[in-house]
Design a protein around this motif. Structure first.
Motif, PDB file in Angstrom:
ATOM      1  N   MET A   1       0.841  -1.179   0.000  1.00 52.93           N
ATOM      2  CA  MET A   1       0.000   0.000   0.000  1.00 52.93           C
ATOM      3  C   MET A   1       0.887   1.242   0.000  1.00 52.93           C
ATOM      4  N   SER A   2       0.604   2.148  -0.881  1.00 57.20           N
ATOM      5  CA  SER A   2       1.366   3.380  -0.983  1.00 57.20           C
ATOM      6  C   SER A   2       0.690   4.461  -0.136  1.00 57.20           C
ATOM      7  N   LEU A   3       1.438   5.016   0.806  1.00 56.26           N
ATOM      8  CA  LEU A   3       0.905   6.045   1.687  1.00 56.26           C
ATOM      9  C   LEU A   3       1.187   7.436   1.143  1.00 56.26           C
ATOM     10  N   ARG A   4       0.338   8.365   1.502  1.00 57.89           N
ATOM     11  CA  ARG A   4       0.591   9.778   1.242  1.00 57.89           C
ATOM     12  C   ARG A   4       1.958  10.114   1.849  1.00 57.89           C
ATOM     13  N   PRO A   5       2.742  11.002   1.254  1.00 57.00           N
ATOM     14  CA  PRO A   5       4.113  11.248   1.727  1.00 57.00           C
ATOM     15  C   PRO A   5       4.250  11.587   3.212  1.00 57.00           C
ATOM     16  N   ASP A   6       3.366  12.432   3.748  1.00 57.98           N
ATOM     17  CA  ASP A   6       3.473  12.753   5.180  1.00 57.98           C
ATOM     18  C   ASP A   6       3.183  11.531   6.043  1.00 57.98           C
ATOM     19  N   LEU A   7       2.240  10.703   5.620  1.00 59.65           N
ATOM     20  CA  LEU A   7       1.936   9.487   6.374  1.00 59.65           C
ATOM     21  C   LEU A   7       3.082   8.486   6.315  1.00 59.65           C
ATOM     22  N   ALA A   8       3.767   8.420   5.177  1.00 56.63           N
ATOM     23  CA  ALA A   8       4.923   7.519   5.050  1.00 56.63           C
ATOM     24  C   ALA A   8       6.025   7.925   6.018  1.00 56.63           C
ATOM     25  N   ILE A   9       6.263   9.222   6.177  1.00 59.29           N
ATOM     26  CA  ILE A   9       7.265   9.694   7.138  1.00 59.29           C
ATOM     27  C   ILE A   9       6.864   9.280   8.550  1.00 59.29           C
ATOM     28  N   ILE A  10       5.612   9.501   8.886  1.00 59.71           N
ATOM     29  CA  ILE A  10       5.134   9.130  10.221  1.00 59.71           C
ATOM     30  C   ILE A  10       5.291   7.626  10.435  1.00 59.71           C
ATOM     31  N   ALA A  11       4.854   6.830   9.473  1.00 58.92           N
ATOM     32  CA  ALA A  11       4.937   5.365   9.597  1.00 58.92           C
ATOM     33  C   ALA A  11       6.378   4.911   9.805  1.00 58.92           C
ATOM     34  N   ASP A  12       7.312   5.545   9.145  1.00 65.81           N
ATOM     35  CA  ASP A  12       8.726   5.175   9.270  1.00 65.81           C
ATOM     36  C   ASP A  12       9.326   5.537  10.620  1.00 65.81           C
ATOM     37  N   GLY A 162       6.413  26.466  24.764  1.00 65.66           N
ATOM     38  CA  GLY A 162       7.460  25.608  25.316  1.00 65.66           C
ATOM     39  C   GLY A 162       7.375  24.165  24.849  1.00 65.66           C
ATOM     40  N   ILE A 163       6.826  23.945  23.670  1.00 63.97           N
ATOM     41  CA  ILE A 163       6.709  22.594  23.105  1.00 63.97           C
ATOM     42  C   ILE A 163       7.983  22.285  22.336  1.00 63.97           C
ATOM     43  N   THR A 164       8.550  21.119  22.581  1.00 64.15           N
ATOM     44  CA  THR A 164       9.812  20.717  21.967  1.00 64.15           C
ATOM     45  C   THR A 164       9.574  20.038  20.622  1.00 64.15           C
ATOM     46  N   VAL A 165      10.333  20.461  19.624  1.00 61.62           N
ATOM     47  CA  VAL A 165      10.320  19.804  18.317  1.00 61.62           C
ATOM     48  C   VAL A 165      11.455  18.791  18.315  1.00 61.62           C
ATOM     49  N   GLU A 166      11.107  17.503  18.281  1.00 61.64           N
ATOM     50  CA  GLU A 166      12.140  16.463  18.201  1.00 61.64           C
ATOM     51  C   GLU A 166      12.698  16.341  16.799  1.00 61.64           C
ATOM     52  N   ARG A 167      11.795  16.414  15.818  1.00 59.68           N
ATOM     53  CA  ARG A 167      12.210  16.350  14.404  1.00 59.68           C
ATOM     54  C   ARG A 167      11.169  17.052  13.567  1.00 59.68           C
ATOM     55  N   ALA A 168      11.599  17.471  12.400  1.00 61.12           N
ATOM     56  CA  ALA A 168      10.672  18.079  11.443  1.00 61.12           C
ATOM     57  C   ALA A 168      11.098  17.673  10.043  1.00 61.12           C
ATOM     58  N   TRP A 169      10.120  17.445   9.182  1.00 59.20           N
ATOM     59  CA  TRP A 169      10.346  17.095   7.786  1.00 59.20           C
ATOM     60  C   TRP A 169       9.515  18.052   6.938  1.00 59.20           C
ATOM     61  N   PHE A 170      10.075  18.414   5.791  1.00 63.32           N
ATOM     62  CA  PHE A 170       9.400  19.352   4.909  1.00 63.32           C
ATOM     63  C   PHE A 170       9.309  18.727   3.525  1.00 63.32           C
ATOM     64  N   LEU A 171       8.135  18.826   2.933  1.00 64.81           N
ATOM     65  CA  LEU A 171       7.857  18.143   1.671  1.00 64.81           C
ATOM     66  C   LEU A 171       7.440  19.112   0.586  1.00 64.81           C
ATOM     67  N   ARG A 172       7.945  18.864  -0.611  1.00 65.97           N
ATOM     68  CA  ARG A 172       7.468  19.507  -1.833  1.00 65.97           C
ATOM     69  C   ARG A 172       7.021  18.359  -2.713  1.00 65.97           C
ATOM     70  N   GLY A 173       5.731  18.192  -2.839  1.00 62.54           N
ATOM     71  CA  GLY A 173       5.219  16.993  -3.503  1.00 62.54           C
ATOM     72  C   GLY A 173       5.540  15.795  -2.623  1.00 62.54           C
ATOM     73  N   ALA A 186       8.348  24.675   1.037  1.00 63.33           N
ATOM     74  CA  ALA A 186       7.677  23.396   1.326  1.00 63.33           C
ATOM     75  C   ALA A 186       6.163  23.516   1.209  1.00 63.33           C
ATOM     76  N   GLU A 187       5.558  22.502   0.603  1.00 59.20           N
ATOM     77  CA  GLU A 187       4.090  22.433   0.512  1.00 59.20           C
ATOM     78  C   GLU A 187       3.477  21.915   1.799  1.00 59.20           C
ATOM     79  N   HIS A 188       4.177  20.982   2.431  1.00 60.90           N
ATOM     80  CA  HIS A 188       3.681  20.331   3.650  1.00 60.90           C
ATOM     81  C   HIS A 188       4.792  20.246   4.683  1.00 60.90           C
ATOM     82  N   ALA A 189       4.381  20.127   5.939  1.00 56.18           N
ATOM     83  CA  ALA A 189       5.331  19.942   7.026  1.00 56.18           C
ATOM     84  C   ALA A 189       4.857  18.808   7.918  1.00 56.18           C
ATOM     85  N   VAL A 190       5.813  18.104   8.511  1.00 55.27           N
ATOM     86  CA  VAL A 190       5.540  17.061   9.494  1.00 55.27           C
ATOM     87  C   VAL A 190       6.421  17.365  10.690  1.00 55.27           C
TER      88      VAL A 190
END
Length: 195
Positions: A1-12, A162-173, A186-190
């Motif tokens: 199953m192919s996930l939407r790009p932001d969901l694939a990052i989360i799943a990984d 005061g919320i900590t960002v552990e990681r961030a990913w930025f997507l273009r397409g 970036a079009e989307h952020a995770v």
């Protein structure tokens, strides 16, 4: 199953065997992948009765509910991860929803469309109209998006609380792009967040 790009990052990046709540889970694409590939105990909360039915038919544990009101019923730290993918901008009180996510999840994944992406800016500047793009295909009157958020807005919001960002990913397409000028490029952020 192919996930939407932001969901694939989360799943990984969800730890195997974790307890997960997917808020606004749709028909459960991410939950199914997490269950089948990472042995995650995945639960879902979804507003659409049709999507709830589709998810349950796939053998997923999904209930109908509203992120704006129903997250308050979950006990603190009851999940390893609370996930809100492409839903933050559709909630009535995104600040409260995010607080609830971080209360019930030890960590939270949040993904959203970046309304400062250069093509959106260009469309507004030259066309003077709310844009429609491949990632935001609905016209202004038909969109579920009620709170337009940018990457810089979100970063500022997190810093103020005061919320900590552990990681961030930025997507273009479907491709990741660097954090440099992400608010423009970036079009989307995770984001992976914690208290």
């Amino acid at each position: 199953m192919s996930l939407r790009p932001d969901l694939a990052i989360i799943a990984d990046h969800v730890a195997p065997g974790a307890r997960v709540l997917d808020v606004g889970c749709g028909h459960g694409e991410l939950m199914a992948v997490l269950r089948d590939t990472r042995q995650v105990d995945a639960r879902g909360l979804e507003l659409s009765p049709e999507d709830v039915s589709l998810a349950v038919a796939r053998g997923l544990s999904v209930i109908q509910g509203d992120a704006d009101t129903d997250l308050a019923f979950y006990p603190p730290a009851s999940f390893d991860y609370a996930i809100l993918s492409q839903t933050l901008q559709t909630t009535r009180a995104p600040d409260m929803v995010l607080e609830e996510l971080l209360r019930i999840g030890r960590r939270a994944f949040v993904s959203f469309p970046n309304f400062a992406y250069w093509r959106i800016r260009w469309s507004l500047m030259w066309g003077g109209r709310m844009p429609t793009t491949s990632s935001l295909p609905d016209s202004w009157y038909a969109t579920d998006n009620i709170h337009m958020v940018t990457i810089d807005d979100f970063r500022s919001f997190l810093g103020d609380r005061g919320i900590t960002v552990e990681r961030a990913w930025f997507l273009r397409g479907a491709k990741q792009c660097s954090a440099a000028a992400a608010n423009f490029r970036a079009e989307h952020a995770v984001f992976l967040l914690r208290r």
